[in-house]
Design an enzyme around this catalytic site. Structure first.
Site, PDB file in Angstrom:
ATOM      1  N   ASP A  25      39.424  34.769  38.518  1.00  0.00           N
ATOM      2  CA  ASP A  25      40.026  34.710  39.855  1.00  0.00           C
ATOM      3  C   ASP A  25      39.867  35.994  40.631  1.00  0.00           C
ATOM      4  O   ASP A  25      40.277  36.073  41.777  1.00  0.00           O
ATOM      5  CB  ASP A  25      41.518  34.387  39.748  1.00  0.00           C
ATOM      6  CG  ASP A  25      42.297  35.563  39.181  1.00  0.00           C
ATOM      7  OD1 ASP A  25      41.696  36.357  38.425  1.00  0.00           O
ATOM      8  OD2 ASP A  25      43.490  35.709  39.493  1.00  0.00           O
ATOM      9  N   ASP A  29      39.272  34.500  32.004  1.00  0.00           N
ATOM     10  CA  ASP A  29      39.885  35.780  32.309  1.00  0.00           C
ATOM     11  C   ASP A  29      41.380  35.553  32.024  1.00  0.00           C
ATOM     12  O   ASP A  29      41.846  34.431  32.100  1.00  0.00           O
ATOM     13  CB  ASP A  29      39.606  36.024  33.805  1.00  0.00           C
ATOM     14  CG  ASP A  29      40.337  37.235  34.312  1.00  0.00           C
ATOM     15  OD1 ASP A  29      40.279  38.265  33.634  1.00  0.00           O
ATOM     16  OD2 ASP A  29      40.964  37.139  35.385  1.00  0.00           O
ATOM     17  N   ASP A  38      35.301  39.278  38.604  1.00  0.00           N
ATOM     18  CA  ASP A  38      34.666  38.155  37.906  1.00  0.00           C
ATOM     19  C   ASP A  38      33.443  37.636  38.648  1.00  0.00           C
ATOM     20  O   ASP A  38      32.679  36.849  38.102  1.00  0.00           O
ATOM     21  CB  ASP A  38      35.662  36.986  37.751  1.00  0.00           C
ATOM     22  CG  ASP A  38      36.929  37.411  37.003  1.00  0.00           C
ATOM     23  OD1 ASP A  38      36.788  38.142  36.014  1.00  0.00           O
ATOM     24  OD2 ASP A  38      38.026  37.017  37.412  1.00  0.00           O
TER      25      ASP A  38
END
Length: 721
Positions: free
Chosen positions: A611, A412, A615
């Site tokens: 994080d 990410d 996710d």
């Protein structure tokens, strides 16, 4: 089992703040055998593990079994220590006559075996009833046989031949039974502790939703009602600083909403009448009235909870193979013990049936798969400790086992590759305005704003020692910027939309703005008395360690893919700068999950690093989910690996550790198997015709301990890696 059991009314249970017994209709399943499902708690008929609820509750329930095993372990540990000391050194200490000492050992070890070890005998018996032999079968048989034999030797020593007398008594093996039970209890306690972490992810998700909502009645009266009582179509008030209770749409008011807990993106999103709201996101500045559209298990949050729960259950660790091996191994050992017993009974020297019993017990004890049972957990314990020292936290053995196989890493952007905190990049003045003056005016105006971008600008101005003025008037034009009066001048600071609204021509800086955006920055224009004065760029900087981390991952042969909710221009800019070839921008949580599934379908072993809560489903579905310790709790709980410092270099460290650990586990399993292969024939007395010597259960118990010690010793070598 009826099919739609996933759509358990998860969100409806939020209202129950006090810890309550699990609701009716809760389904229990085995972590190792997901096909086992039943409507009440119990043990798995296949492996004897405790079943856990498919859907954990929002409130953490104390695990009654963990508490029970801890109590049994600590209560009997002193007894085990005393029994072992007496057995090993009692004759030298000379506290008791040896015949009396046997009775003392019997009294001390009875509670250990009959009370502390009772659950193991129950499981061993269940394994026989269900015809699925496992570690409990051998532990039950071995400790049971050693204990029963020792009791017989203590109570009726005269029934045993003279050759069994040593140092004034018939040799007893209470300590073998006691030590096996204490070690097994310890192992169970450690395992149950590790398992209770898995549902923490879902609990922290469930905890995000507020417990109540403020409903506006038909008579315009307002009252707080439990979340479970909110229906589709209700009007709800959301005050500044409160969480949005359910999914719905704004009917009056405007505000900026912090959706980072669901999207992972740091900047609040402006909402006005007609815009959609997501339950559990945080209302930052304005007051809103909303109409609820999706409640209970239909909300986005509940859908994510269900995705995480399903993904968590869909992994079966390598342990299965060990299980099957153990099953066959157990049957073989019991068979050998039976043959030993009959062979000695019929063919052995007098008193043949006593020899038969002793050798059969020796076989069961020496074959008791403690070294096998310890082989993997010991390596895992050392590796987890070693990892923790490097800021790498593994959630379970499966994570350590799988990490070395990973060949694709999805990362990410926000908070993983970048810091996740906006920082001031630069100010640019036009006409008579200097860069510093643009920053000073913008910061003066922004002192009244709550926005993270504003905080970055004010901090930069203070750092440069600029003198800020108090704005005489301040107003937030939701989401597109702010305007106010500073030192008798009308200022406006915001994006292109705000400039268009005020009729300010921003074309003079359009080129600079686009080039800053292509470097991954957010751009705001400053207008003074409706004339363009300059622009300010704020960006989310790439972490200092990211480039080095990506280089070491490429060296290990791992393909890196970036997936982010950010815009494509920014995403490609960051991807290009870091040399990441595959970049996906404007990605929704469900898209991340699909990306993981697509790569897995191509036969790749996928790790995912993220994080945010957005996710979580992808982290749980990936072969190895990796959370940044700087991110949300939910990301950490649904991942099998957490990097405490939020530093991607940890992934390379963790991977090396995984390779070393798996090698270590294989050596340990090798030790354990070789030892059993040599030990069993010795215990069965195959050498007796040639050497005239037997392996007593005492030596078997010692050998069993030594094999465990050699396994532990080998595992400890990992510490010096």
């Amino acid at each position: 089992m009826h099919a739609p059991h996933h759509h358990h009314p998860v969100a409806d249970s939020h209202a129950a703040a006090p810890a309550v017994p699990l609701p009716a209709g809760t389904v229990y399943t085995c972590p190792m055998h997901p096909e086992i499902r039943q409507p009440h708690p119990g043990n798995c008929p296949k492996c004897g593990m405790t079943l856990e609820p498919v859907m954990p509750e929002a409130e953490e329930q104390d695990n009654p079994e963990l508490a029970d095993f801890q109590r049994r372990f600590w209560a009997t540990l002193p007894l085990t220590v005393v029994v072992t000391v007496l057995a090993m050194a009692g004759h030298r200490l000379g506290w008791f006559d040896m015949a009396v000492q046997s009775w003392v050992e019997l009294v001390l070890s009875a509670p250990i075996v009959l009370w502390a070890g009772w659950p193991f005998f129950v499981r061993g018996w269940q394994s026989v009833v269900h015809r699925s032999p496992n570690m409990w079968t051998l532990i039950g048989l071995g400790t049971g046989a050693a204990f029963v034999y020792s009791v017989a030797a203590t109570v009726a020593p005269q029934a045993f031949p003279a050759s069994f007398q040593s140092m004034g008594r018939v040799a007893v093996y209470f300590e073998a039974a006691a030590v096996i039970i204490s070690l097994t209890l310890l192992g169970q306690v450690l395992e149950l502790k590790a398992r209770s972490q898995t549902s923490a992810a879902i609990r922290s998700l469930l905890g995000l939703a507020p417990k109540t909502a403020r409903r506006i009645g038909s008579d315009a009266k307002e009252e707080d009602v439990p979340l479970a009582h909110v229906h589709v179509g209700d009007l709800l008030r959301v005050r500044p600083g409160e969480k949005v209770p359910v999914d719905g749409v704004v009917v009056e008011g405007r505000s900026a909403l912090d959706e980072s807990m669901l999207t992972g993106e740091p900047l609040p999103v402006s909402k006005q009448v007609g815009d959609k709201l997501i339950g559990a996101t945080l209302n930052t500045s304005g007051a809103l009235v909303m109409r609820s559209e999706r409640v209970g298990s239909a909300t986005v949050l509940s859908q994510i909870v269900q995705m995480v729960a399903m993904a968590q259950r869909s992994r079966a660790p390598m342990q299965r193979m060990a299980d099957q091996v153990a099953g066959t191994f157990v049957l073989a050992v019991v068979g050998i013990a039976a043959l030993t017993f009959l062979g000695w009974g019929w063919l052995g020297p007098e008193p043949s049936w006593v020899y038969a019993l002793i050798n059969a017990v020796a076989v069961l004890i020496i074959a008791c798969p403690c070294a096998l049972g310890l082989a993997t957990p010991m390596s895992i314990m050392v590796a987890t400790g070693r990892g923790a020292g490097h800021g790498v936290l593994f959630r379970d053995a499966a994570a350590i086992e799988n990490l070395r196989k990973v060949d694709t890493l999805i990362v990410d952007k926000t908070g993983t590759l970048t810091e996740g905190r906006p920082t001031f990049e630069r100010a640019l003045g036009v006409a008579d305005y200097t860069d510093a003056e643009v920053l000073r005016l913008a910061a003066s105006l922004d002192q009244g704003s709550e926005h993270p971008l504003a905080a970055a600008i004010v901090a930069a101005a203070r750092q440069q020692g600029l003198v800020l003025e108090k704005p005489a008037q301040f107003d937030s034009a939701s989401g597109i910027g702010v305007h106010g009066v500073v030192g008798e001048r009308a200022l406006a600071l915001g994006n292109t939309a705000l400039m268009d609204q005020l009729g300010v021509d921003a074309a003079a800086l359009a080129k600079e703005a686009e080039s800053l955006r292509s470097q991954g920055a957010s751009v705001m224009y400053l207008a003074v008395d409706r004339q363009l004065a300059g622009l300010l760029a704020v960006s989310d900087p790439v972490k200092a360690t990211t480039a080095e981390a990506l280089a070491s991952l490429r060296k290990a042969g791992i393909r890196v893919v970036m997936a982010t909710g950010d815009g494509l221009t920014t995403a490609h800019a960051v991807g290009h700068r870091l040399g990441i070839d595959e970049v996906h921008g404007e990605v929704q949580p469900a898209d991340k999950l699909r990306l993981v599934e697509r790569l897995q379908a191509e036969g790749r072993v996928v790790a995912m690093a993220g994080d945010g809560i957005n996710d979580a489903p992808a982290l749980a579905r990936a072969d190895v989910g990796i959370a940044m310790g700087t991110g949300t709790d939910v990301a950490m709980n649904s991942a099998q690996l957490t990097l405490v410092k939020g530093d991607l270099r940890g992934i390379a460290t963790a991977r090396e550790l995984s390779v070393a650990t798996v090698a270590n586990m294989k050596q340990n399993l090798g030790f354990a198997f070789v030892y059993n292969a040599l030990g069993i024939p010795l215990a069965a007395g195959l050498l007796y015709p040639f050497t005239g010597s037997l392996l007593s259960p005492m030596i078997a118990a010692l050998a069993m301990s030594l094999s465990s010690v050699s396994v532990i010793g080998n595992a400890l070598r990992l510490r010096n890696r």
